[in-house]
Design an enzyme around this catalytic site. Structure first.
Site, short mmCIF file in Angstrom:
data_model
loop_
_atom_site.label_atom_id
_atom_site.label_comp_id
_atom_site.label_asym_id
_atom_site.label_seq_id
_atom_site.Cartn_x
_atom_site.Cartn_y
_atom_site.Cartn_z
N HIS A 87 0.85 -1.19 0.00
CA HIS A 87 0.00 0.00 0.00
C HIS A 87 0.89 1.24 0.00
O HIS A 87 2.12 1.14 0.04
CB HIS A 87 -0.95 -0.01 1.20
CG HIS A 87 -0.28 0.07 2.54
ND1 HIS A 87 0.51 -0.93 3.05
CD2 HIS A 87 -0.30 1.05 3.49
CE1 HIS A 87 0.95 -0.59 4.25
NE2 HIS A 87 0.47 0.62 4.52
N HIS A 142 -7.27 -2.17 5.55
CA HIS A 142 -6.48 -1.09 6.12
C HIS A 142 -7.17 0.22 5.73
O HIS A 142 -8.00 0.23 4.81
CB HIS A 142 -5.05 -1.17 5.56
CG HIS A 142 -4.03 -0.40 6.32
ND1 HIS A 142 -3.86 -0.53 7.68
CD2 HIS A 142 -3.11 0.53 5.92
CE1 HIS A 142 -2.88 0.27 8.08
NE2 HIS A 142 -2.42 0.93 7.03
N HIS A 174 7.46 -5.22 11.63
CA HIS A 174 6.67 -3.99 11.56
C HIS A 174 6.19 -3.59 12.95
O HIS A 174 5.01 -3.47 13.23
CB HIS A 174 5.48 -4.19 10.60
CG HIS A 174 4.78 -2.91 10.23
ND1 HIS A 174 3.72 -2.41 10.96
CD2 HIS A 174 4.96 -2.05 9.22
CE1 HIS A 174 3.27 -1.30 10.40
NE2 HIS A 174 4.02 -1.06 9.32
N ASP A 233 5.94 4.48 5.23
CA ASP A 233 6.88 3.50 5.77
C ASP A 233 6.96 2.26 4.91
O ASP A 233 7.78 1.37 5.17
CB ASP A 233 6.54 3.14 7.22
CG ASP A 233 5.10 2.70 7.43
OD1 ASP A 233 4.22 3.17 6.68
OD2 ASP A 233 4.85 1.89 8.34
N HIS A 234 6.14 2.19 3.87
CA HIS A 234 6.15 1.04 2.96
C HIS A 234 6.58 1.39 1.54
O HIS A 234 6.66 0.51 0.69
CB HIS A 234 4.76 0.39 2.92
CG HIS A 234 4.33 -0.15 4.24
ND1 HIS A 234 4.41 -1.49 4.57
CD2 HIS A 234 3.86 0.48 5.34
CE1 HIS A 234 3.98 -1.67 5.81
NE2 HIS A 234 3.65 -0.49 6.30
#
Length: 306
Positions: A63, A141, A262, A67-68
């Site tokens: 997504h 999410h 995570h 942070d991804h």
């Protein structure tokens, strides 16, 4: 066959800490290199881990939270700087196309790498190649998110002693494999089933059907454990899992190696994640640390020649 291992490049959720970089994971799978969710600082973590840009064959984003994906600009520009000769395929939710384009062209650079975009908007297969079948499943999410599942096709394991008794050696072994029968000897008589291996990657999500579908029968499951169960209310509110929930999924789905990662910066004692997971999961458990290497477990050996 090359090595199969997970190289952990970062393990922090939302914000890096003094000991944890933003998310980032490279799956070495024979000749393939799948880079999952590269957060900020991934290019430098790759340097520390001894991972060249040329090792990357696919970039897989769950997504479009920072942070991804904030490591995408550096990694993409490094592909061009190093003139990586092979195509690199990028997979991401189609709803994030605008963000991916911004990340890809965050600054001016001379684009020499061959980056091929493959946005997806539904469950299903997104790629097939010699590594296997790459599938995605929708997660739950606050923004659209998908998890990934890499499935190797089932095959057969050749049995040297049975081949020797049948008098089949050298190039004739490949001929037997191709034809299924040679000089009256059937392939099934000199081989045994070899189940394909399965790798699953599940990041930011509440418990949902997609989590279980991705984890089912996985040899290795890499899964977020942002919160401990004492904060499960917060986990649900923000669309995350607890260590206990992740471990319970792994137990129910028959996962062989569980990798928790995570982690929220609110927790400073990683052993608490292990203790909580151990209450419900009895398989191989890894609480991820930056720059750790986790081997994909050895193949399950099943059956005898039929």
């Amino acid at each position: 066959m090359g090595a199969r291992e997970l190289v952990v490049l970062g393990t922090a959720s939302q914000a890096p800490t003094r000991t944890r970089n933003h998310n980032g994971y490279l799956l070495r799978w024979d000749q393939a290199g799948l880079l999952f969710d590269p957060g900020e600082g991934t290019q430098r973590q790759m340097l520390f881990a001894g991972i060249a840009a040329s090792a990357v064959t696919r970039i897989c984003l769950t997504h479009m939270h920072g942070d991804h994906c904030l490591g995408v600009p550096g990694v993409v520009q490094r592909l061009s700087l190093d003139e990586v000769p092979h195509p690199v395929h990028a997979h991401f939710p189609a709803s994030g196309q605008e963000y991916f384009t911004r990340l890809r062209y965050a600054t001016s650079y001379r684009e020499r790498g061959d980056l091929r975009e493959h946005p997806h908007d539904r469950d299903g297969v997104v790629a097939r190649d010699e590594a296997g079948t790459l599938e995605v499943r929708r997660l739950e999410h606050p923004v659209e998110a998908f998890g990934y599942r890499l499935v190797e096709p089932d095959g057969r394991r050749m049995l040297p002693e049975a081949l020797a008794r049948a008098g089949i050696t050298g190039p004739r072994v490949r001929e037997l494999q191709a034809r299924g029968e040679l000089d009256g000897v059937r392939l099934a008589e000199v081989s045994a089933p070899r189940p394909g291996q399965v790798f699953a990657f599940v990041m930011d999500t509440r418990l949902c059907d997609g989590v279980y579908a991705l984890a089912e029968g996985a040899d290795m499951l890499v899964v977020e454990a942002t919160f401990l169960d004492e904060d499960r209310g917060l986990a649900h509110a923000y669309g995350h899992l607890t260590a206990r929930q992740a471990a319970a999924v792994a137990a129910e789905c028959g996962v062989r190696t569980l990798v928790l990662t995570h982690f929220s910066q609110r927790y400073t004692e990683p052993e608490r994640f292990a203790a909580e997971a151990r209450e419900v999961f009895g398989g191989e458990l890894v609480v991820a640390e930056d720059l750790m290497r986790v081997p994909v477990p050895a193949r399950v050996v099943v059956g005898q020649p039929t």
